[in-house]
Enzyme design. Structure first.
Site, PDB file in Angstrom:
ATOM      1  N   ASP A 203       0.841  -1.189   0.000  1.00 53.08           N
ATOM      2  CA  ASP A 203       0.000   0.000   0.000  1.00 53.08           C
ATOM      3  C   ASP A 203       0.889   1.257   0.000  1.00 53.08           C
ATOM      4  O   ASP A 203       1.810   1.363  -0.806  1.00 53.08           O
ATOM      5  CB  ASP A 203      -0.938  -0.085   1.223  1.00 53.08           C
ATOM      6  CG  ASP A 203      -1.941   1.029   1.342  1.00 53.08           C
ATOM      7  OD1 ASP A 203      -2.996   0.943   0.703  1.00 53.08           O
ATOM      8  OD2 ASP A 203      -1.679   1.985   2.099  1.00 53.08           O
TER       9      ASP A 203
ATOM     10  N   ASP B  31      -8.759  -6.602  -5.378  1.00 56.75           N
ATOM     11  CA  ASP B  31      -8.442  -5.474  -4.495  1.00 56.75           C
ATOM     12  C   ASP B  31      -9.445  -4.343  -4.715  1.00 56.75           C
ATOM     13  O   ASP B  31      -9.561  -3.820  -5.816  1.00 56.75           O
ATOM     14  CB  ASP B  31      -7.017  -4.988  -4.808  1.00 56.75           C
ATOM     15  CG  ASP B  31      -6.429  -4.104  -3.738  1.00 56.75           C
ATOM     16  OD1 ASP B  31      -7.183  -3.300  -3.155  1.00 56.75           O
ATOM     17  OD2 ASP B  31      -5.214  -4.197  -3.497  1.00 56.75           O
TER      18      ASP B  31
ATOM     19  N   HIS C 263      -7.077  -6.586  -0.676  1.00 58.04           N
ATOM     20  CA  HIS C 263      -5.984  -5.625  -0.555  1.00 58.04           C
ATOM     21  C   HIS C 263      -4.941  -6.056   0.478  1.00 58.04           C
ATOM     22  O   HIS C 263      -3.839  -5.501   0.498  1.00 58.04           O
ATOM     23  CB  HIS C 263      -6.549  -4.250  -0.182  1.00 58.04           C
ATOM     24  CG  HIS C 263      -5.525  -3.162  -0.137  1.00 58.04           C
ATOM     25  ND1 HIS C 263      -4.770  -2.808  -1.246  1.00 58.04           N
ATOM     26  CD2 HIS C 263      -5.096  -2.358   0.877  1.00 58.04           C
ATOM     27  CE1 HIS C 263      -3.951  -1.824  -0.921  1.00 58.04           C
ATOM     28  NE2 HIS C 263      -4.108  -1.539   0.362  1.00 58.04           N
TER      29      HIS C 263
END
Length: 295
Positions: free
Chosen positions: A114, A240, A268
Site C-alpha cells: 500500500d 483489491d 488488498h
C-alpha cells in the site's frame, strides 16, 4: 524507533502469534547460503502497523529468513501523534534508521504494502547499496515527481468506496489543511479485507491508526542512479477494492519492474487473505538471481 518502542512492538507481535490459531502452512526448502541476503524488512501500508505481518513473519522465520517488521512513525505501537507528522522523511524514519544501522556490506530485501510502496521508494533513493531487491505488494510504485495522492487521484472518480471510507482529520482547525485520514470502521472489511478471515478483520479494527496526510501529499524525488539501480518486483492483488488491479497495472506500465506476479483471490491485504501464497512468492523472489550483463 526507540528501544522501548521496539521492545513493545516485539511483545505485541509475540502476543498476536500466541493468541491466534497458527495455520499449518507448507514449508519451502531454502538454502540461505545461496541467497544474496536472507534479511527481509516488511513495511506496512497506511493505517497499518507491524502487527499486520504476524503470519508472514512466522512463515519467513520458520523458513530461515531474518525478518524485521517496522512501525513507521505514528503507526502500530509507535507513540508519536499522527497529526504532527509533516513530511515523508519523518514518517519513514524508523525504516531509514534501520537501514542506516546495517553493517557495511549487508543488504536487505524491502517489501512495501500500500502506502509502504512510497516509503520503500524513499528509502531506496537514500540507501540503494543496502537494498538487494524491492517488492511492491498492492503498493504505490510511483514515478519521480509523483505523490501517493496523485496515484490515488487516477481512480478517484471510479472508487466511490474509497471516498466513502475516508474521514479527514483537522487537528490544526477546520480552516487549515487536513492533518490525517482515518477510515470508517464499518467499511474496513469491504475496502481492505473482503476475502480475509474474520479474526484478522477484528484485529485490524482495533489496531489501525489514522494515516498522516502530509506524507501522502509529498512528491517523491527518485533518480535512475539510486532508486533506479535497485531491482524491483511487483505482486498484484486480483480482487483489491482499495487499489484496483487496473490501477496497479497502470503503475506497472509507467514504472516497469523486473518481474510481475499475481495473487489470485487476494483482497488488498494478502498477508491476511493469502498468507501462504504470498509467502511462496516472497521465497521465489528472494531466489531470483541477477541476470548477467551482456557487456
Amino acid at each position: 524507533m526507540a528501544k522501548g518502542q521496539t521492545t513493545a512492538a516485539s511483545a505485541q507481535l509475540n502476543t498476536i502469534k500466541r493468541g491466534l490459531n497458527k495455520p499449518k502452512y507448507a514449508h519451502y526448502e531454502l538454502k540461505v547460503e545461496d541467497l544474496e541476503t536472507n534479511h527481509i524488512v516488511l513495511v506496512h501500508g497506511g493505517g497499518f502497523g507491524a502487527w499486520c505481518w504476524y503470519k508472514t513473519i512466522t512463515l519467513l522465520e520458520e523458513g530461515g529468513f531474518k525478518v524485521d517488521a517496522v512501525d513507521l512513525t505514528g503507526s502500530g505501537v509507535h507513540s508519536f501523534d499522527t497529526n504532527r507528522i509533516t513530511s515523508l522523511g519523518q514518517y519513514v524514519k524508523p525504516l531509514t534508521d534501520l537501514l542506516e544501522k546495517l553493517e557495511d556490506g549487508k543488504k536487505v530485501i524491502l517489501l512495501g504494502h500500500d502506502f509502504g510502496g512510497a516509503c520503500i521508494s524513499f528509502a531506496m533513493e537514500l540507501f540503494p547499496s543496502k537494498v538487494a531487491k524491492a517488492v511492491f505488494v498492492a503498493a504505490a510504485m510511483l514515478n519521480s515527481g509523483q505523490s501517493t495522492l496523485d496515484m490515488f487521484s487516477q481512480q478517484a472518480n471510479s472508487n466511490d468506496l474509497m471516498r466513502q471510507a475516508q474521514i479527514f482529520l483537522y487537528a490544526n482547525g477546520n480552516d487549515q489543511p487536513p492533518t490525517a485520514i482515518d477510515l470508517n470502521k464499518s467499511l474496513l472489511r469491504e475496502l481492505l479485507f473482503g476475502l480475509s478471515p474474520a479474526k484478522d478483520v477484528a484485529l485490524a479494527s482495533v489496531s489501525m491508526r489514522p494515516i498522516p496526510f502530509a506524507p501522502v501529499l509529498e512528491k517523491l524525488s527518485l533518480s535512475k542512479e539510486k532508486y533506479g539501480s535497485v531491482r524491483r518486483f511487483y505482486i498484484e492483488t486480483s480482487d483489491d477494492e482499495c487499489i484496483p488491479l487496473s490501477l496497479q497495472q497502470s503503475m506497472i506500465n509507467s514504472n516497469t519492474p523486473e518481474q510481475v506476479f499475481r495473487l489470485k483471490g487476494s483482497d488488498h491485504s494478502p498477508f491476511f487473505s493469502k498468507p501462504q501464497a504470498l509467502h511462496k512468492l516472497l521465497v521465489e523472489i528472494s531466489k531470483i538471481p541477477r541476470q548477467k550483463s551482456n557487456d
